[in-house]
Design a protein around this motif. Sequence first.
Motif, mmCIF file in Angstrom:
data_model
loop_
_atom_site.group_PDB
_atom_site.id
_atom_site.type_symbol
_atom_site.label_atom_id
_atom_site.label_comp_id
_atom_site.label_asym_id
_atom_site.label_seq_id
_atom_site.Cartn_x
_atom_site.Cartn_y
_atom_site.Cartn_z
ATOM 1 N N ASN A 1 -5.055 9.849 -6.735
ATOM 2 C CA ASN A 1 -3.887 9.270 -7.396
ATOM 3 C C ASN A 1 -2.578 9.823 -6.841
ATOM 4 O O ASN A 1 -2.250 10.979 -7.050
ATOM 5 C CB ASN A 1 -3.941 9.535 -8.899
ATOM 6 C CG ASN A 1 -5.044 8.733 -9.561
ATOM 7 O OD1 ASN A 1 -5.527 7.755 -9.008
ATOM 8 N ND2 ASN A 1 -5.452 9.161 -10.746
ATOM 9 N N TYR A 2 -1.870 8.973 -6.126
ATOM 10 C CA TYR A 2 -0.618 9.273 -5.440
ATOM 11 C C TYR A 2 -0.791 10.436 -4.459
ATOM 12 O O TYR A 2 -0.365 11.569 -4.714
ATOM 13 C CB TYR A 2 0.528 9.572 -6.402
ATOM 14 C CG TYR A 2 1.876 9.228 -5.778
ATOM 15 C CD1 TYR A 2 2.460 7.998 -5.984
ATOM 16 C CD2 TYR A 2 2.519 10.134 -4.941
ATOM 17 C CE1 TYR A 2 3.671 7.663 -5.390
ATOM 18 C CE2 TYR A 2 3.722 9.820 -4.332
ATOM 19 C CZ TYR A 2 4.294 8.575 -4.567
ATOM 20 O OH TYR A 2 5.474 8.256 -3.964
ATOM 21 N N PRO A 3 -1.397 10.142 -3.308
ATOM 22 C CA PRO A 3 -1.592 11.179 -2.279
ATOM 23 C C PRO A 3 -0.266 11.569 -1.635
ATOM 24 O O PRO A 3 0.316 10.804 -0.874
ATOM 25 C CB PRO A 3 -2.536 10.511 -1.279
ATOM 26 C CG PRO A 3 -2.292 9.032 -1.451
ATOM 27 C CD PRO A 3 -1.955 8.841 -2.894
ATOM 28 N N ASN A 4 0.204 12.763 -1.947
ATOM 29 C CA ASN A 4 1.510 13.214 -1.464
ATOM 30 C C ASN A 4 1.485 13.727 -0.035
ATOM 31 O O ASN A 4 2.432 13.537 0.718
ATOM 32 C CB ASN A 4 2.063 14.316 -2.375
ATOM 33 C CG ASN A 4 2.854 13.766 -3.537
ATOM 34 O OD1 ASN A 4 3.565 12.781 -3.402
ATOM 35 N ND2 ASN A 4 2.719 14.383 -4.702
ATOM 36 N N ASN A 5 0.400 14.417 0.318
ATOM 37 C CA ASN A 5 0.319 15.006 1.647
ATOM 38 C C ASN A 5 -1.116 15.426 1.918
ATOM 39 O O ASN A 5 -1.953 15.435 1.010
ATOM 40 C CB ASN A 5 1.257 16.212 1.773
ATOM 41 C CG ASN A 5 1.975 16.241 3.107
ATOM 42 O OD1 ASN A 5 1.425 15.836 4.130
ATOM 43 N ND2 ASN A 5 3.212 16.721 3.108
ATOM 44 N N CYS B 1 0.835 -1.202 0.000
ATOM 45 C CA CYS B 1 0.000 0.000 0.000
ATOM 46 C C CYS B 1 0.872 1.256 0.000
ATOM 47 O O CYS B 1 0.531 2.257 -0.604
ATOM 48 C CB CYS B 1 -0.901 0.029 1.225
ATOM 49 S SG CYS B 1 -1.987 -1.400 1.393
ATOM 50 N N GLY B 2 1.982 1.208 0.738
ATOM 51 C CA GLY B 2 2.926 2.316 0.751
ATOM 52 C C GLY B 2 2.541 3.476 1.644
ATOM 53 O O GLY B 2 2.439 4.610 1.167
ATOM 54 N N PRO B 3 2.350 3.248 2.964
ATOM 55 C CA PRO B 3 2.060 4.376 3.866
ATOM 56 C C PRO B 3 3.172 5.414 3.823
ATOM 57 O O PRO B 3 4.340 5.085 3.982
ATOM 58 C CB PRO B 3 1.955 3.713 5.246
ATOM 59 C CG PRO B 3 2.649 2.390 5.118
ATOM 60 C CD PRO B 3 2.461 1.971 3.703
ATOM 61 N N HIS B 4 2.772 6.665 3.598
ATOM 62 C CA HIS B 4 3.720 7.702 3.191
ATOM 63 C C HIS B 4 3.678 8.922 4.113
ATOM 64 O O HIS B 4 4.703 9.444 4.514
ATOM 65 C CB HIS B 4 3.379 8.091 1.753
ATOM 66 C CG HIS B 4 4.182 9.204 1.181
ATOM 67 N ND1 HIS B 4 5.550 9.166 1.062
ATOM 68 C CD2 HIS B 4 3.807 10.410 0.675
ATOM 69 C CE1 HIS B 4 5.978 10.279 0.501
ATOM 70 N NE2 HIS B 4 4.949 11.060 0.273
ATOM 71 N N ASN C 1 -1.523 6.591 1.653
ATOM 72 C CA ASN C 1 -0.774 5.469 1.093
ATOM 73 C C ASN C 1 -0.512 5.689 -0.395
ATOM 74 O O ASN C 1 -1.444 5.721 -1.206
ATOM 75 C CB ASN C 1 -1.552 4.172 1.322
ATOM 76 C CG ASN C 1 -1.949 4.004 2.782
ATOM 77 O OD1 ASN C 1 -1.145 4.221 3.677
ATOM 78 N ND2 ASN C 1 -3.197 3.631 3.020
ATOM 79 N N ALA C 2 0.770 5.833 -0.736
ATOM 80 C CA ALA C 2 1.149 6.284 -2.072
ATOM 81 C C ALA C 2 0.989 5.222 -3.146
ATOM 82 O O ALA C 2 0.733 5.542 -4.303
ATOM 83 C CB ALA C 2 2.595 6.777 -2.049
ATOM 84 N N TYR C 3 1.147 3.947 -2.800
ATOM 85 C CA TYR C 3 1.161 2.913 -3.832
ATOM 86 C C TYR C 3 -0.225 2.483 -4.279
ATOM 87 O O TYR C 3 -0.432 2.179 -5.457
ATOM 88 C CB TYR C 3 1.942 1.688 -3.346
ATOM 89 C CG TYR C 3 3.404 1.932 -3.104
ATOM 90 C CD1 TYR C 3 4.100 2.912 -3.806
ATOM 91 C CD2 TYR C 3 4.109 1.174 -2.169
ATOM 92 C CE1 TYR C 3 5.439 3.142 -3.585
ATOM 93 C CE2 TYR C 3 5.459 1.400 -1.938
ATOM 94 C CZ TYR C 3 6.116 2.380 -2.648
ATOM 95 O OH TYR C 3 7.460 2.603 -2.420
#
Length: 305
Positions: A88-92, A46-49, A64-66
């Motif tokens: 789509n690709y939540p940066n912040n 999932c990529g927690p970011h 989660n970026a992925y």
Amino acid sequence: MYIYIANMGEDIIERVNLETNYRDFAKIKSYNNKHLPLNVYSKYLCGPHRLILDKQRQKLYSLNAYDNSISIINLDDFTAEISLYVGNYPNNGIMHGDYILVVNGDSDSISIFDIEEKKVIGQVKVGSFPQDIIYNEKYDLIFVSNMNSDEILLIDPYSYRIVDFIGTGARPIGMTFSEDWDYLYVVNSYFETGVNGKISVINLQSFKVTGEIEVGKVPTMVRKKENFLYVLNSCSNTLSKIDLLTKQKKEVYCGYAPGYLCILDKYAYVSSAEENKVNIIDIDEMRVVKFIETRKEPQGLVIDP
């Protein structure tokens, strides 16, 4: 006092008690089981970011970026409740009222996520590849950095209408305000140019850039405490300390591939994605005094004092 750590490489959020060193963790699951496979040998992630703390509701939100999702974690029993599509690709993201506003790098938009309804209720188009979003209480405006269009957008927090923009240096990423809210400090990464990055100093009474400060290679984040700026340089692997009165600078190695920076009292906390740890730096002496071992690829941090 707790520090929450988003481990991008294992879909795990860690909670570490900074006084007792006791830790527990929450495992995030994908909202649709369609995570992004990083390569043919990897498991799906999932990529927690990035993390957002909601003390009122006793929740922690993970962007989660992925798999383009937001996960809701219950702080009472520290378990992941649900994951939902957010953009789509939540940066912040930031909380504003009953909403979480999320900048999506791959769709050039802000998602408006209703916390109570647990769903995205709208999206707003912004500039190219938005990176950061912050809210100014004094001016009652939202600021969004657009990396590929070299600008900061000013957005009304109720109508979500773009009201103005400020041009910056090349490839702006992170931002922070002065304590009186009258100055905005913007990290210009100068990504892919090979030159050192710069901090733009913006006077919000005039909305003009009034100065620039050179920092390290590919800076990504900036924090202000008293008369000092602290800048995370992702390719220099350093934390810079800049005296705003004398312009003197100090640097300290802060770990390979630093991902996130928090400042609390006399310490900076920096996640190192390649070394799987969070370095704790005494910002008076500018030296690493301790570190916290983490799971794989730590990124976003939140401290609950």
